[in-house]
Design a protein around this motif. Structure first.
Motif, short mmCIF file in Angstrom:
data_model
loop_
_atom_site.label_atom_id
_atom_site.label_comp_id
_atom_site.label_asym_id
_atom_site.label_seq_id
_atom_site.Cartn_x
_atom_site.Cartn_y
_atom_site.Cartn_z
N HIS A 1 -7.19 9.86 26.99
CA HIS A 1 -6.40 8.69 26.58
C HIS A 1 -5.55 8.18 27.73
O HIS A 1 -5.15 8.95 28.61
CB HIS A 1 -5.56 8.98 25.33
CG HIS A 1 -4.44 9.95 25.53
ND1 HIS A 1 -3.17 9.56 25.89
CD2 HIS A 1 -4.38 11.30 25.40
CE1 HIS A 1 -2.38 10.63 25.96
NE2 HIS A 1 -3.09 11.70 25.68
N ASP B 1 0.05 12.84 31.35
CA ASP B 1 -0.54 12.95 30.01
C ASP B 1 -0.90 11.53 29.58
O ASP B 1 -0.04 10.78 29.16
CB ASP B 1 0.45 13.59 29.04
CG ASP B 1 -0.06 13.63 27.61
OD1 ASP B 1 -1.23 13.27 27.38
OD2 ASP B 1 0.72 14.00 26.71
N ASP B 2 -2.13 11.09 29.74
CA ASP B 2 -3.27 11.92 29.94
C ASP B 2 -4.13 11.43 31.11
O ASP B 2 -5.30 11.75 31.21
CB ASP B 2 -4.08 11.93 28.63
CG ASP B 2 -5.28 12.86 28.67
OD1 ASP B 2 -5.22 13.88 29.37
OD2 ASP B 2 -6.29 12.53 28.03
N GLU C 1 -3.18 7.27 21.53
CA GLU C 1 -3.18 8.69 21.17
C GLU C 1 -1.77 9.16 20.89
O GLU C 1 -1.54 9.98 20.00
CB GLU C 1 -3.82 9.52 22.29
CG GLU C 1 -4.14 10.96 21.89
CD GLU C 1 -2.97 11.93 21.95
OE1 GLU C 1 -3.01 12.98 21.29
OE2 GLU C 1 -1.97 11.65 22.66
N GLU C 2 -0.82 8.66 21.67
CA GLU C 2 0.55 9.16 21.56
C GLU C 2 1.24 8.76 20.26
O GLU C 2 2.31 9.27 19.95
CB GLU C 2 1.38 8.71 22.77
CG GLU C 2 0.89 9.27 24.10
CD GLU C 2 1.01 10.79 24.22
OE1 GLU C 2 1.55 11.42 23.29
OE2 GLU C 2 0.57 11.34 25.24
N ASP D 1 -7.83 16.30 27.21
CA ASP D 1 -6.38 16.07 27.11
C ASP D 1 -5.64 17.27 27.70
O ASP D 1 -6.20 18.35 27.85
CB ASP D 1 -5.99 15.85 25.64
CG ASP D 1 -4.74 14.98 25.51
OD1 ASP D 1 -4.02 14.83 26.52
OD2 ASP D 1 -4.48 14.47 24.40
N VAL D 2 -4.38 17.06 28.00
CA VAL D 2 -3.58 18.07 28.68
C VAL D 2 -3.11 19.15 27.72
O VAL D 2 -3.12 18.97 26.49
CB VAL D 2 -2.34 17.42 29.34
CG1 VAL D 2 -2.78 16.44 30.42
CG2 VAL D 2 -1.46 16.72 28.31
MN MN Z 1 -2.31 13.72 25.64
#
Ligand code: MN
Ligand code: MN
Length: 463
Positions: free
Chosen positions: A103, A265-266, A295-296, A338-339
């Protein structure tokens, strides 16, 4: 001297496993830093990705084409805020494709739709934060302004202000410690509240008139905005304006082994995914590399992974190849790139050391996220873990496992569950990050490079 056991396994520093990767990793991260500085928001990131894709032979996907051949590369631009890159494989997609989905939105401060006000001769913007932030981290950090705003006549302007040395920046104030006795009694979460995240934008009143103007600083600030961007106060209602840290990506440590940057991120996963995808030539399986938005805030909206935009493109591709999209999904694997939260020795209490990711120990395979008993998690199967671990081991990719933190201490999620519910085997694979969601996140160059190697290895998956 300790004996090396035949039976145990220890996750260790990348350089103990891959002694020669340091120069390549440091080189790779020079371009990564440039990418970060040019991609502060999802719109800028989308533009940069499409620019790089076009330079590397990608053409806009046209669903009316009747055939696709191995090695052909396509991009799909979803509303300028998310993008799909595709490299066609030798096999038709009903045999399965290799999805890598990261993302490109990051936590930040968005402007409210009626943001401008004046108080005691200072002009401000009101904000509404986006994503999970620790609000106390955002005052006294130089901020830059990014986004798109439409005018009355239907035209729009894209703004990026505060990134260059000769441009003004913006800031949120905090209380001096001398008067913060009461503020310091607040909990950390309430130390600075959402409605206190007001951005200072001007302090000079308008003076080119004889008449007394009620809010003269606000008036002058709006005048400058009109002169600069041809926008008026009402136009903020037809805008998406994001304030982000004005900082540049920078090396950290005497050994320059780490990178601090806003928005890792990310994008620390998006960039390695992008390069691996671009370098993917004539694969057996089609690769579908997605850079998604929202995403967040839970992958909502038509540019997030809860939406249909990716799955519609997959249907179009299936139609072109005259196969069923559900056969494709059943046989595919998705890396939700993703992280993960790196173990932080300063805040060791919240981590379970044996199952946390550590910086410099390689790309992180996260079997499950979620909270309170894996709730809301994708939870990759043993079969999926086995396949991905084999792909990593076969190509000498240094990997580690990662859990978000101790059981019941908190939690989080990724896009993984929005993909796996389509009957696609999905696992989270990405970089360990320190100070995640802060204005200046910290990562390791060796990890970033091995994450790139991981995505490269994955795209060679042909079974
Ligand atoms: Mn993320
Ligand atoms: Mn996040």
């Amino acid at each position: 001297m300790s004996r090396k056991s035949e039976y145990t396994h220890e996750y260790t520093h990348i350089l103990k496993n891959d002694k020669r990767c340091m120069d390549d990793a440091f080189d790779f991260c020079e371009d990564y830093k440039d990418f970060m500085n040019a991609s502060k928001t999802e719109r800028e990131c989308t533009n940069r990705i499409i620019e790089m894709a076009k330079e590397n032979g990608y053409v806009e996907f046209d669903k009316s084409i009747t055939s696709v051949s191995q090695g052909k590369k396509f991009f799909v631009n979803n509303r300028g805020k998310s993008v799909i890159l595709i490299t066609i494989g030798k096999e038709k997609i009903d045999k399965g494709v290799n999805f890598v989905i990261s993302h490109i939105d990051s936590p930040r401060l968005d402007l409210k739709p009626n943001p401008v006000y004046e108080c005691e001769d200072i002009a401000y913007f009101k904000t509404h934060y986006y994503g999970g932030i620790k609000k106390y981290q955002w005052p006294t950090v130089p901020l830059s302004m990014h986004g798109r705003i439409f005018r009355e006549d239907g035209s729009f302007v894209d703004i990026s202000l505060g990134e260059n040395d000769d441009e003004p920046k913006f800031i949120i104030t905090d209380l001096l410690p001398h008067l913060a006795k009461e503020q310091e009694k607040r909990t950390l979460g309430e130390g600075v509240t959402g409605e206190e995240l007001n951005i200072v934008i001007g302090s000079i009143p308008i003076i080119d008139t004889d008449e007394e103007i009620k809010e003269a600083v606000k008036e002058n600030t709006l005048k400058i905005l009109y002169e600069t961007f041809k926008i008026k106060e009402k136009d903020f209602a037809r805008a998406e304006i994001e304030f982000v840290p004005a900082s540049k990506a920078t090396d950290i440590g005497f050994d320059k082994s780490m990178i601090a940057a806003y928005g890792q991120d990310d994008k620390v996963c998006a960039y390695p995914a992008l390069i691996a995808e671009i370098e993917n030539e004539k694969p057996v399986k089609t690769s579908v590399t997605v850079f998604t938005d929202k995403e967040e805030i839970g992958s909502e909206g038509n540019t997030g992974m809860k939406a249909e935009y990716l799955f519609e493109v997959m249907e179009d591709l299936a139609d072109i190849q005259k196969v069923k999209v559900r056969d494709c999904y059943r046989n595919s694997i998705c890396l939700s790139s993703d992280v993960n939260s790196a173990y932080d020795p300063t805040f060791a209490d919240v981590f379970e050391k044996r199952n946390s990711s550590h910086i410099n120990r390689g790309v992180v395979l996260t079997k499950y996220t979620g909270h309170a008993g894996k709730s809301g998690s994708n939870d990759a199967s043993a079969e999926t873990m086995a396949k991905v671990i084999k792909l990593m081991d076969d190509r000498n990719v240094v990997w580690q496992i990662g859990e978000l933190g101790k059981v019941d201490i908190g939690g989080g999620g990724t896009i993984a569950k929005f993909v796996s519910r389509r009957n696609i085997d999905t696992i989270d694979v990405g970089v360990a990050v320190l100070s995640m969601h802060s204005p200046y996140e910290l990562t390791s160059k060796l990890d970033i490079y091995h994450t790139y190697l991981a995505y490269k290895a994955f795209l060679l998956n042909n079974n």
